[in-house]
Motif scaffolding. Sequence first.
Motif, short mmCIF file in Angstrom:
data_model
loop_
_atom_site.label_atom_id
_atom_site.label_comp_id
_atom_site.label_asym_id
_atom_site.label_seq_id
_atom_site.Cartn_x
_atom_site.Cartn_y
_atom_site.Cartn_z
N LEU A 36 0.83 -1.21 0.00
CA LEU A 36 0.00 0.00 0.00
C LEU A 36 0.86 1.26 0.00
O LEU A 36 0.59 2.21 -0.74
N VAL A 37 1.91 1.28 0.81
CA VAL A 37 2.81 2.44 0.87
C VAL A 37 3.47 2.66 -0.49
O VAL A 37 3.56 3.79 -0.98
N LEU A 38 3.94 1.58 -1.12
CA LEU A 38 4.60 1.69 -2.43
C LEU A 38 3.64 2.23 -3.49
O LEU A 38 3.98 3.14 -4.26
N TYR A 39 2.44 1.67 -3.53
CA TYR A 39 1.46 2.11 -4.54
C TYR A 39 1.02 3.54 -4.29
O TYR A 39 0.81 4.31 -5.23
N ALA A 40 0.82 3.89 -3.01
CA ALA A 40 0.40 5.25 -2.69
C ALA A 40 1.45 6.26 -3.14
O ALA A 40 1.12 7.33 -3.67
N ALA A 41 2.74 5.92 -2.97
CA ALA A 41 3.81 6.81 -3.39
C ALA A 41 3.79 7.03 -4.90
O ALA A 41 3.96 8.15 -5.39
#
Length: 275
Positions: A36-41
């Motif tokens: 989720l953190v990677l995609y949000a970035a």
Amino acid sequence: MRDLGVGFRYLLKGQRWVARHGRSYGFGLLPGLITLVLYAAVLVALALWGEDAVAWATPFADDWSSPWLGLFRGFLTAVLFALALLLAVVTFTAVTLLIGQPFYENLSEKVDRDVSPDGHAPESGLPLWRELWISARDSLRIVVRAALWGVLLFACGFIPVVGQTVVPVIGFFVTGFFLTEELTAVALQRRSVELRTRLGLLRSRKTLVWGFGTPLAVAFLVPFVAVFLMPGAVAGATLMARDLLGEEIREDGAEGDEAVTTPPRPPSGSSSPAR
């Protein structure tokens, strides 16, 4: 149509299983949070600099008069972001499963042992690097197929009326199918079931797959929901995998009720599950 309800019940059973096994659920959350953190970035970067990227890619429009230049590049920026969002939804499960392979393998094995009449969980016997390679290879194949479907459905979305009514519904069913394939792969790969055989099993019980995967695809559109549902989705997909292969399921393990077993169903498809 009975399978439609059965598939949905497997989804609910998986969520109930992780609710009763808090430690497994906690570990199962970690891969989803990382993804989720990677995609949000990536999506935030696209929102901030997507317009600049579109301007760089369309130098031929620099001399267009207002308002056509703004409308054209604004439309392309919106299309770019929408396509990225669609691909994020389609690929989220594959990337999360790849990152969390050891976590979800362990969770799936625990579900197998819990619901198996003899307490046995099938094992692949392969080293971790080999399992990761097979998972990455098969996930890439599925992501490519899902992306092609996504581009096709996105293009069909511009068809008047049909594009705004029928196409989104088809999109949820397609996404649900590929989500289910990725999730059941955790249990089926431990049984040395190849990708082609897995797809054959799922196609032979499409309504079962849609009953499981389509509500999950809808739920995954809500921010953060995918992270919290992933552990239970893996658990439910393990139960479904046993059903697809005709393996017995001890219902007290899945439900907490008195012990009964579901009669084994002969595996579908003409090819052997053996690798």
